[in-house]
Design a protein around this motif. Structure first.
Motif, PDB file in Angstrom:
ATOM      1  N   ARG A 206      -8.127   4.110  10.216  1.00  0.00           N
ATOM      2  CA  ARG A 206      -9.477   4.555   9.898  1.00  0.00           C
ATOM      3  C   ARG A 206     -10.330   3.426   9.330  1.00  0.00           C
ATOM      4  O   ARG A 206      -9.830   2.502   8.668  1.00  0.00           O
ATOM      5  N   ASN A 207     -11.612   3.521   9.589  1.00  0.00           N
ATOM      6  CA  ASN A 207     -12.573   2.593   9.004  1.00  0.00           C
ATOM      7  C   ASN A 207     -13.072   3.182   7.690  1.00  0.00           C
ATOM      8  O   ASN A 207     -13.649   4.268   7.663  1.00  0.00           O
ATOM      9  N   LEU A 208     -12.837   2.474   6.603  1.00  0.00           N
ATOM     10  CA  LEU A 208     -13.291   2.912   5.286  1.00  0.00           C
ATOM     11  C   LEU A 208     -14.709   2.404   5.073  1.00  0.00           C
ATOM     12  O   LEU A 208     -14.952   1.198   5.046  1.00  0.00           O
ATOM     13  N   ARG A 209     -15.659   3.317   4.923  1.00  0.00           N
ATOM     14  CA  ARG A 209     -17.057   2.965   4.766  1.00  0.00           C
ATOM     15  C   ARG A 209     -17.353   2.821   3.276  1.00  0.00           C
ATOM     16  O   ARG A 209     -17.447   3.813   2.543  1.00  0.00           O
TER      17      ARG A 209
ATOM     18  N   LEU B 276      -8.720  -3.207   0.164  1.00  0.00           N
ATOM     19  CA  LEU B 276      -8.603  -1.767   0.365  1.00  0.00           C
ATOM     20  C   LEU B 276      -9.016  -1.388   1.782  1.00  0.00           C
ATOM     21  O   LEU B 276      -8.328  -0.621   2.469  1.00  0.00           O
ATOM     22  N   GLN B 277     -10.118  -1.934   2.224  1.00  0.00           N
ATOM     23  CA  GLN B 277     -10.600  -1.642   3.573  1.00  0.00           C
ATOM     24  C   GLN B 277      -9.615  -2.138   4.628  1.00  0.00           C
ATOM     25  O   GLN B 277      -9.311  -1.433   5.598  1.00  0.00           O
ATOM     26  N   ALA B 278      -9.099  -3.356   4.440  1.00  0.00           N
ATOM     27  CA  ALA B 278      -8.163  -3.925   5.409  1.00  0.00           C
ATOM     28  C   ALA B 278      -6.871  -3.127   5.469  1.00  0.00           C
ATOM     29  O   ALA B 278      -6.315  -2.892   6.555  1.00  0.00           O
ATOM     30  N   GLY B 279      -6.388  -2.695   4.315  1.00  0.00           N
ATOM     31  CA  GLY B 279      -5.145  -1.941   4.280  1.00  0.00           C
ATOM     32  C   GLY B 279      -5.256  -0.617   4.999  1.00  0.00           C
ATOM     33  O   GLY B 279      -4.347  -0.218   5.757  1.00  0.00           O
ATOM     34  N   VAL B 280      -6.355   0.105   4.790  1.00  0.00           N
ATOM     35  CA  VAL B 280      -6.557   1.383   5.469  1.00  0.00           C
ATOM     36  C   VAL B 280      -6.702   1.162   6.971  1.00  0.00           C
ATOM     37  O   VAL B 280      -6.128   1.892   7.791  1.00  0.00           O
ATOM     38  N   HIS B 281      -7.447   0.139   7.343  1.00  0.00           N
ATOM     39  CA  HIS B 281      -7.662  -0.168   8.758  1.00  0.00           C
ATOM     40  C   HIS B 281      -6.351  -0.502   9.461  1.00  0.00           C
ATOM     41  O   HIS B 281      -6.099  -0.058  10.587  1.00  0.00           O
ATOM     42  N   ASP B 282      -5.498  -1.278   8.816  1.00  0.00           N
ATOM     43  CA  ASP B 282      -4.288  -1.768   9.470  1.00  0.00           C
ATOM     44  C   ASP B 282      -3.090  -0.833   9.329  1.00  0.00           C
ATOM     45  O   ASP B 282      -2.296  -0.690  10.260  1.00  0.00           O
ATOM     46  N   GLU B 283      -2.942  -0.195   8.168  1.00  0.00           N
ATOM     47  CA  GLU B 283      -1.705   0.516   7.884  1.00  0.00           C
ATOM     48  C   GLU B 283      -1.786   2.027   8.048  1.00  0.00           C
ATOM     49  O   GLU B 283      -0.763   2.689   8.177  1.00  0.00           O
TER      50      GLU B 283
ATOM     51  N   MET C 258       0.841  -1.187   0.000  1.00  0.00           N
ATOM     52  CA  MET C 258       0.000   0.000   0.000  1.00  0.00           C
ATOM     53  C   MET C 258       0.878   1.240   0.000  1.00  0.00           C
ATOM     54  O   MET C 258       1.785   1.370   0.815  1.00  0.00           O
ATOM     55  N   GLN C 259       0.599   2.149  -0.912  1.00  0.00           N
ATOM     56  CA  GLN C 259       1.423   3.337  -1.099  1.00  0.00           C
ATOM     57  C   GLN C 259       0.540   4.593  -1.112  1.00  0.00           C
ATOM     58  O   GLN C 259      -0.620   4.537  -1.476  1.00  0.00           O
ATOM     59  N   GLY C 260       1.125   5.708  -0.703  1.00  0.00           N
ATOM     60  CA  GLY C 260       0.418   6.975  -0.756  1.00  0.00           C
ATOM     61  C   GLY C 260      -0.562   7.203   0.376  1.00  0.00           C
ATOM     62  O   GLY C 260      -1.452   8.051   0.255  1.00  0.00           O
ATOM     63  N   LEU C 261      -0.409   6.502   1.482  1.00  0.00           N
ATOM     64  CA  LEU C 261      -1.340   6.672   2.599  1.00  0.00           C
ATOM     65  C   LEU C 261      -1.310   8.084   3.185  1.00  0.00           C
ATOM     66  O   LEU C 261      -2.257   8.500   3.860  1.00  0.00           O
ATOM     67  N   GLU C 262      -0.225   8.816   2.908  1.00  0.00           N
ATOM     68  CA  GLU C 262      -0.163  10.194   3.401  1.00  0.00           C
ATOM     69  C   GLU C 262      -1.231  11.080   2.767  1.00  0.00           C
ATOM     70  O   GLU C 262      -1.535  12.175   3.275  1.00  0.00           O
ATOM     71  N   HIS C 263      -1.828  10.602   1.672  1.00  0.00           N
ATOM     72  CA  HIS C 263      -2.889  11.367   1.016  1.00  0.00           C
ATOM     73  C   HIS C 263      -4.263  11.120   1.642  1.00  0.00           C
ATOM     74  O   HIS C 263      -5.232  11.785   1.282  1.00  0.00           O
ATOM     75  N   VAL C 264      -4.343  10.170   2.552  1.00  0.00           N
ATOM     76  CA  VAL C 264      -5.607   9.859   3.228  1.00  0.00           C
ATOM     77  C   VAL C 264      -5.618  10.590   4.558  1.00  0.00           C
ATOM     78  O   VAL C 264      -4.748  10.347   5.405  1.00  0.00           O
TER      79      VAL C 264
END
Length: 289
Positions: free
Chosen positions: A105-108, A93-100, A64-70
């Motif tokens: 964050r929880n992606l709805r 996608l949901q798991a990656g945002v939740h974990d990393e 997963m890349q670019g998480l600084e944009h979230v």
């Protein structure tokens, strides 16, 4: 306490078992915190995300890349490509945002009506934070400051033939752009590489799809010929990349009512995702290397 620390270990196990029992009790009695859409953060974090994590880390080896944009807080709309016959890309996608993500964050995620017509699947979708896709639901979540995810290609994306992999379909009618403009939240384009190869769809058995009332019935080199074995996804290598946000706050009030403005914004986001897909394909190299 014994020299080997057994008393401490026993106490730790008793504490864990008590915690698990208390969690199970809350689930059975309905005492867990559930929002108006049926989302249960504890159920999601303790049961669903750990299961998804096995695929994410061990099977697909997602980068997963670019998480600084979230953003760490506040509303935003993640707009991603969709592929792979089954919507495993949404779960990854949901798991990656939740974990990393630093804020975990929880992606709805906004899902198709078909998901909510299957009783067991509908229950799990709601518990994990997924919501039936419609403008009213999207608007309410964004106003509540949630991080919302959408796949504008819909079934046309996940049901396209393998020969057309990573060629984006039309991004619906630009409804996601209308939602972002209306709530005045940033759009975060997201490109997902890897899902196209998990079930290489070589044909669509349309008569069978019509009989089962499905949007398509996939035929792959392994499915349905090998039965359940053929339904195991192939272990492709994945990259998920978030692109810089596209702001909407600078648009004039009421711009969301202008179809031309929404269409132009949707086209801009689609172009960004397609360009990033092309880059990531070159970066990743062979899907099973």
């Amino acid at each position: 306490m014994t020299p080997d620390g057994s008393a401490s270990q026993n106490g730790s196990w008793r504490s864990r078992l008590a915690d698990v029992a208390d969690f199970a009790r809350r689930q059975v009695t309905g005492e867990g915190e559930v929002d108006d859409f049926g989302f249960d953060p504890e159920f999601n974090s303790r049961l669903l995300m750990p299961a998804a994590r096995l695929l994410y880390e061990q099977w697909f080896r997602v980068r997963m890349q670019g998480l600084e944009h979230v953003p760490s807080a506040g509303a935003a709309l993640v707009v991603a490509n969709h592929s792979g016959v089954l919507p495993l890309d949404a779960i990854m996608l949901q798991a990656g945002v939740h974990d990393e993500h630093p804020a975990h964050r929880n992606l709805r995620l906004l899902g198709a009506d078909l998901v909510y017509e299957v009783p067991g699947l509908a229950y799990l979708a709601r518990r994990s934070g997924h919501i039936r896709a419609c403008p009213a639901n999207a608007h309410r979540l964004l106003l509540d400051g949630e991080l919302v995810g959408v796949f504008p290609e819909g079934f046309k994306g996940i049901g396209k033939p393998f020969r057309e992999r990573y060629q984006l379909r039309r991004f619906g009618r630009g409804g996601f752009a209308v939602s972002a403009l209306r709530a005045r939240v940033p759009i975060i384009p997201c490109a997902i590489v890897g899902a196209e190869e998990i079930y290489p769809m070589v044909a669509n058995a349309k008569p069978l799809a019509r009989m089962l009332r499905l949007p398509y019935f996939p035929v792959t080199p392994l499915f349905p010929w090998l039965g359940l074995v053929g339904a195991v996804p192939l272990p492709s290598q994945w990259i998920i990349q978030f692109c810089p946000p596209v702001p909407t706050a600078g648009y004039p009030a009421g711009a969301w009512r202008d179809q031309a403005v929404a269409a132009e914004l949707a086209a801009e986001v689609r172009g960004t995702v397609q360009a990033k897909l092309d880059e990531l394909l070159a970066e990743r190299g062979p899907a099973f290397g």
